[in-house]
Design a protein around this motif. Structure first.
Motif: not given
Length: 264
Positions: A174-187
């Motif tokens: 499943t391709r996950v389309y969330c609505t914020h570019e938070y990825t680096l902070a989350n990682l």
């Protein structure tokens, strides 16, 4: 339906929002998800010669809804779908939907299943499309982020954990389309939680390169999220020991508190 002909394009809005746009080459129809900003949608529609026919709303927060009124002025017949539980907070809805509803979008030959995902807000919903011969899509708003999950503004840790568990049970591809570019902070948080997780280390390097090239880190996949997202890994004994917890639910609650206080 030929899902391989459907294109999903992210429009950037505000500091870190994505408004997802669905188009296909042989149609002028346009669908957008969570349009907090009308101007970027209008620009996209004009430059691509599209007419807005449908809007999907995941929850009532302003950065997901504030563009709808202006878009309805330009396209009065647009169908605006959103959570029935929050209809009194989203005055621009034309169609209220709830858990397990099936939503047919004839302009795209698409059927979406509505999932109630309380936690970030009480009425938050997601939209899931199981596609023939193609990886499924999930528009999950602010429930699941890449390597993270939404803050608990209205719901409880128990509700959010249950919502995420519901998503975990969808297919890995499943391709996950969330609505914020938070990825680096989350990682950064994910690496602090699991410093030896090689999947986190590799994905961080990959996403840093994407952002360096001004590309989105999204969509993700559920398979990726199961490997890197601590909020989907609360069942693991090592993580439970780290937080001195004896259940996945207690570990999730401790993780969410930890994340709220985390400074990268």
């Amino acid at each position: 339906m030929q899902p391989e002909k459907l294109t999903i394009t992210p429009l950037t809005a505000f500091q870190d929002n994505y408004i997802w746009c669905l188009t296909q080459p042989d149609s002028d129809a346009l669908l957008v998800v969570d349009p907090g900003d009308a101007d970027v949608v209008k620009q996209f529609a004009h430059s691509n010669r599209k007419q807005l026919t449908s809007i999907l709303v995941t929850h009532h927060h302003w950065d997901h809804t504030d563009g709808i009124a202006a878009l309805k002025q330009q396209w009065p017949d647009v169908r605006v779908y959103g959570p029935a539980y929050e209809a009194n907070q989203i005055s621009t809805l034309t169609h209220s939907v709830q858990d397990n509803d099936s939503l047919t979008l004839p302009d795209f030959g698409l059927t979406l299943n509505v999932l109630h995902l309380p936690g970030h807000t009480l009425g938050h919903i997601g939209y899931y499309a199981a596609l023939p011969h193609h990886a499924p899509w999930l528009f999950c708003g602010d429930t699941l982020f890449s390597a993270g999950c939404g803050r608990l503004f209205e719901g409880s840790p128990e509700q959010m954990h249950q919502s995420l568990q519901r998503l975990v049970n969808l297919p890995d591809e499943t391709r996950v389309y969330c609505t914020h570019e938070y990825t680096l902070a989350n990682l950064a948080f994910a690496r602090a939680v699991e410093p030896d997780n090689q999947a986190v280390i590799a994905h961080l390097a990959h996403c840093q390169q994407l952002r360096h090239n001004q590309q989105p880190t999204l969509p993700s996949t559920l398979a990726t999220e199961k490997a890197i997202n601590p909020f989907l890994r609360c069942h693991l004994p090592d993580l439970q020991r780290k937080y001195d917890c004896s259940s996945a639910q207690a570990t999730f609650t401790a993780l969410r508190t930890d994340k709220d206080q985390f400074k990268s």
